[in-house]
Scaffold this motif. Structure first.
Motif, PDB file in Angstrom:
ATOM      1  N   SER A 111       0.808  -1.224   0.000  1.00  0.00           N
ATOM      2  CA  SER A 111       0.000   0.000   0.000  1.00  0.00           C
ATOM      3  C   SER A 111       0.838   1.269   0.000  1.00  0.00           C
ATOM      4  N   TYR A 112       1.753   1.374  -0.962  1.00  0.00           N
ATOM      5  CA  TYR A 112       2.647   2.532  -0.996  1.00  0.00           C
ATOM      6  C   TYR A 112       1.905   3.806  -1.392  1.00  0.00           C
ATOM      7  N   GLY A 113       2.293   4.922  -0.804  1.00  0.00           N
ATOM      8  CA  GLY A 113       1.753   6.208  -1.251  1.00  0.00           C
ATOM      9  C   GLY A 113       1.750   7.252  -0.164  1.00  0.00           C
ATOM     10  N   TRP A 114       1.565   8.476  -0.576  1.00  0.00           N
ATOM     11  CA  TRP A 114       1.687   9.623   0.333  1.00  0.00           C
ATOM     12  C   TRP A 114       0.402   9.939   1.076  1.00  0.00           C
ATOM     13  N   ALA A 115      -0.741   9.487   0.599  1.00  0.00           N
ATOM     14  CA  ALA A 115      -2.015   9.807   1.248  1.00  0.00           C
ATOM     15  C   ALA A 115      -2.047  11.269   1.688  1.00  0.00           C
ATOM     16  N   TYR A 141       9.537   4.617  -3.537  1.00  0.00           N
ATOM     17  CA  TYR A 141       9.875   5.035  -4.893  1.00  0.00           C
ATOM     18  C   TYR A 141      10.862   6.202  -4.833  1.00  0.00           C
ATOM     19  N   SER A 142      10.765   6.983  -3.761  1.00  0.00           N
ATOM     20  CA  SER A 142      11.633   8.157  -3.614  1.00  0.00           C
ATOM     21  C   SER A 142      13.098   7.763  -3.551  1.00  0.00           C
ATOM     22  N   THR A 143      13.434   6.827  -2.647  1.00  0.00           N
ATOM     23  CA  THR A 143      14.846   6.563  -2.328  1.00  0.00           C
ATOM     24  C   THR A 143      15.152   5.081  -2.139  1.00  0.00           C
TER      25      THR A 143
HETATM   26 MO   LIG Z   1       8.747  10.209  -3.416  1.00  0.00          MO
END
Ligand SMILES: [Mo]
Ligand SMILES: Nc1nc2c(c(=O)[nH]1)N[C@H]1C(S)=C(S)[C@@H](COP(=O)(O)OP(=O)(O)OC[C@H]3O[C@@H](n4cnc5c(=O)[nH]c(N)nc54)[C@H](O)[C@@H]3O)O[C@H]1N2
Ligand SMILES: Nc1nc2c(c(=O)[nH]1)N[C@H]1C(S)=C(S)[C@@H](COP(=O)(O)OP(=O)(O)OC[C@H]3O[C@@H](n4cnc5c(=O)[nH]c(N)nc54)[C@H](O)[C@@H]3O)O[C@H]1N2
Length: 750
Positions: free
Chosen positions: A112-116, A145-147
């Motif tokens: 469940s990846y994501g910034w919400a 995904y960022s790093t």
């Molecule tokens: Mo990101």
């Protein structure tokens, strides 16, 4: 506050900072900047339109093909039926239970990846992970995904967790201002990206600092494909994307042949330079990594490389590396090589010198704060062992049971039957979306909690409507910011939306785990509990935090946690005494050669940094798709959030593609043209902007558009991820390779 009408004004916090919100008749009607922000941004301008937009998910919705015959193939095309909450809860909980019984919890993917949204309690990922842990666990994901790639490689080099390095051990802006003479920025430092920070950044100060640096006669050089990656006051050294390692090697080569390399530093603080040197000089492979060699790869003239290397050796130099460089095939290499280059300069551990990562990527990097954590909703323990590198979700769905390498381990992809997503939009963020669309047909069931009918919600089987932060109460705080906010509920939930906590509480109740999930507490109870825990932690550090009723009435406070000096604790003490304060690497030193990585035997990540050409880039001389695509973060918003409201603005979609004048002329294109951007993986529309601020041979298309039609049809709004390649950075990092893609561009008629 009240102004005579029923208009109310409150302040709230978000990933892009704090702002004032006007509410009238249960509607958000306007937003304004927060008075303490010296450089507020326009991201919240669209909020009134977005929160009340017709694209909100109004009621629990179930996809017809799934409801009628459990058919997975209509994802993205089927209609949905709306059901009452109770019925939808029954159906979803029975399905989760069926999957658990039939296949075990290893068949549930909950990465469940994501910034919400910002807000400490209603943090969607914590909520979904806690719920899934209560029912026996889930397949999780590692990194971001960022790093993701940096998080794998950098602990081998400096020994510490990469994000801890970025957030706690790097110099703050003030230290850089006071000490640095030359700032060499690979990938720039872009104030546009500093608008946001996980959990919020209140005072936006990146642009201000860079202007002050230059006014203070610091030489600031942005190296990369776009001039716009740093403010206008900085110099620009155009360089091809994906080629930074070659340029860094050539800089190292000049230091070596001109006797500018700090051999005392290398002897005392590093290990393995003797095994790297034969490669650098070309003794081991017949190719000296000279400026002439690098110029043909990176496009920077040899004289410029000599000049820059000499300047770096003769002045107090800080090398900074944007996170984007590791979001590419072999992204490990420029990260590792930047550390080697800084070690050869011998300035690591001195104030304002050495190497730093992610300045400008998010607004919180560079703020010097006394560390103060807390207010995290516990996710509990996950009994399932399987974890995938986050960006490998496509491969996981495509190749169940297949083994793959990851940072020295050989793992097996699990066989996923159910996906639960809350707080992310994979149909914005993942690479090669046409291929993901095919892989996405495989699981039996996909459940999504989402406020809007995003491209991911449309590809789910069960969609639960989630509230936005303006429809619930929360506390706003980031570990990288010195402000604390009460985020009041501003409006009632839109439609029948519920917060993630109450959605998972409803499912937990039906699955017999409500006592574990809620511990008998309401959301309000939890906010009180987490807040008091945070206050106690702060008090232990001598920091006074007001009680909750006071914060509620004040709306916000500024915490006295700004640190005055540098916070480079571990590299500074390592420099003073490397025997007493060794780095947590196997050798206790900076690893220029890593026996650990060497022992993995990977051909795509050797025992020392090296130039490994990406599969798709300028040098691969691809005649069909000659242009290198970079897909940076959008400046006017956060990823794909508020996209449906932004897309309503006349002329706003498709997204803008930036191209150099010579590349445009060769294709008969000019600014304003509607174009088709394409390669063998897919195609999308874009609006052309011809600019001399981008290097010839490179085009830039920001992320953020929602993915449109499934299949090979042209994506209407311009989502670059129909073009990007879904391949890991290497067997070591397995990060996302978004910046490694070649495309062609042609005019769209009519
Ligand atoms: Mo990101
Ligand atoms: N080509 C290319 N692709 C990239 C990148 C790139 O550089 N190039 N960058 C990558 C990076 S670094 C990142 S971080 C990702 C970002 O990708 P994501 O983080 O997936 O993007 P967002 O649009 O922020 O998705 C958040 C979703 O959560 C929803 N949401 C908001 N609040 C709530 C809530 O309270 N509850 C629930 N349930 N949902 C909520 C929003 O509506 C939105 O749909 O993209 C990656 N993709
Ligand atoms: N406004 C806004 N800000 C954001 C976000 C957002 O959605 N909106 N997202 C946030 C998130 S999740 C993250 S992870 C960060 C990401 O922060 P970054 O990774 O720093 O940001 P990007 O925009 O992906 O890339 C920055 C620039 O790197 C350059 N670049 C690409 N490839 C290369 C290369 O190989 N070499 C060199 N030298 N340069 C290259 C491109 O020109 C690009 O414009 O941004 C954050 N900030």
């Amino acid at each position: 506050m009240a102004d005579g009408s029923n208009r109310q004004t409150r302040i709230t916090s978000s990933h892009w900072g704090a702002f004032e919100v006007d509410v009238e008749n249960d509607h958000i009607v306007a937003t304004r900047p927060f008075l303490c922000d010296p450089d507020p941004n326009g991201i919240p301008d669209i909020l009134p339109a977005a929160v009340h937009h017709r694209s909100r998910v109004a009621r629990p919705s179930i996809r017809c093909g799934w409801l009628e015959q459990r058919d997975p193939t209509g994802r993205g095309t089927d209609d949905f039926v709306e059901l009452p909450w109770d019925e939808a809860f029954d159906i979803a909980s029975q399905e989760i239970e069926r999957i658990r019984q039939a296949y075990g919890n290893e068949a549930i993917y909950g990465g469940s990846y994501g910034w919400a949204s910002a807000g400490r309690f209603h943090h969607a990922q914590s909520q979904v992970h806690r719920f899934l842990n209560c029912i026996g666990g889930y397949v999780a994901s590692f990194g971001s995904y960022s790093t993701g790639c940096a998080q794998a490689i950098m602990p081998h080099v400096f020994g510490v967790n990469f994000l801890t390095y970025c957030y706690e051990h790097q110099d703050g802006w003030q230290t850089i201002h006071d000490n640095t003479e030359t700032l060499v920025m690979f990938g720039g430092i872009n104030p546009k990206n500093s608008k946001v920070s996980m959990g919020g950044v209140t005072e936006h100060e990146t642009a201000g600092w860079l202007n002050r640096f230059v006014a203070n006669e610091m030489h600031c050089i942005n190296i990369g494909p776009q001039r716009t990656d740093a403010p206008d006051c900085c110099d620009w050294l155009p360089a091809r994307p994906g080629s930074d390692t070659a340029l860094m090697l050539a800089l190292a080569y000049v230091l070596q042949i001109e006797g500018l390399s700090d051999t005392d530093f290398l002897d005392r603080y590093t290990v393995g330079f003797d095994r790297f040197l034969p490669y650098l000089m070309g003794y081991s492979d017949g190719q000296p990594k000279s400026p002439d060699w690098a110029a043909a790869i990176c496009g920077v003239a040899p004289e410029k490389i000599f000049e820059l290397a000499r300047r770096m050796a003769k002045t107090r130099t800080l090398i900074t590396v944007a996170w984007s460089l590791q979001r590419a095939e072999h992204g490990e290499q420029p990260y590792w090589m930047s550390a080697v280059l800084a070690a050869m300069l011998g300035q690591i551990g001195l104030p304002g010198c050495g190497v730093g990562y992610g300045y400008g990527a998010i607004g919180g990097v560079g703020k010097s704060l006394i560390g103060l954590r807390g207010m995290t909703f516990s996710q509990g323990e996950n009994p399932v062992q399987a974890v995938i590198p986050v960006a490998r979700i496509g491969d996981m769905l495509r190749y169940p049971g297949q083994t793959y390498d990851f940072n020295g381990k050989r793992n097996t992809y699990p066989d996923i039957r159910l996906i639960y997503w809350a707080g992310g939009n994979p149909y914005h963020h993942h690479q090669d979306l046409n291929a993901l669309h095919d892989a996405w047909q495989k699981p039996d069931t996909i459940i999504v909690n989402e406020p809007w009918w995003t491209s991911t919600a449309k590809r789910a089987d069960i969609v639960f409507p989630a509230t936005t932060p303006y429809e619930r109460e929360d506390i706003g705080r980031s570990n990288l910011d010195d402000y604390l906010f009460h985020m009041p509920q501003l409006i009632p939930p839109v439609g029948e939306a519920r917060d993630d906590y109450s959605i998972f509480a409803g499912l937990a109740e039906r699955m017999g785990v409500a006592p574990d999930f809620t511990e008998g507490k309401s959301a309000e109870d939890w906010i009180g509990t987490l807040y008091e825990e945070f206050r106690a932690l702060a008090e232990d550090k001598g920091i006074e935090v007001p009680d909750l009723p006071t914060l509620k009435s004040e709306n916000w406070v500024r915490l006295p946690i700004l640190a005055n000096g540098p916070n480079r604790t571990f590299l500074a003490s390592f420099r003073v005494d490397p025997e007493r304060s060794p780095l947590p690497t196997p050798s206790g030193k900076i690893e220029i050669f890593s026996d650990t990585i060497h022992s993995f035997g990977y051909d795509d990540c050797l025992g020392h940094p090296a130039w490994l050409p990406p599969s798709e880039w300028f040098g691969s001389a691809n005649e069909k798709f000659p242009l290198h695509l970079v897909s940076p973060q959008p400046g006017d918003k956060l990823h794909s959030q508020f996209e449906s409201a932004l897309a309503d603005v006349a002329g706003a979609r498709p997204e803008t593609l930036v191209m150099s004048p010579d590349n445009a002329a060769a294709r008969g294109l000019s600014t304003g043209d509607l174009v088709r951007v394409f390669n063998a993986r897919g195609s999308c529309r874009a609006r052309l902007s011809v600019s001399d601020e981008i290097q010839s041979g490179v085009v830039a298309l920001p992320t953020g558009a929602w993915f449109g039609d499934p299949g090979g049809n042209i994506d209407q709004d311009g989502n670059p991820n129909v073009l990007t390649r879904d391949v890991g950075t290497s067997r070591l990092g397995q990060g996302c390779s978004a910046h490694t893609a070649l495309v062609e561009v042609s005019k769209l008629e009519g």
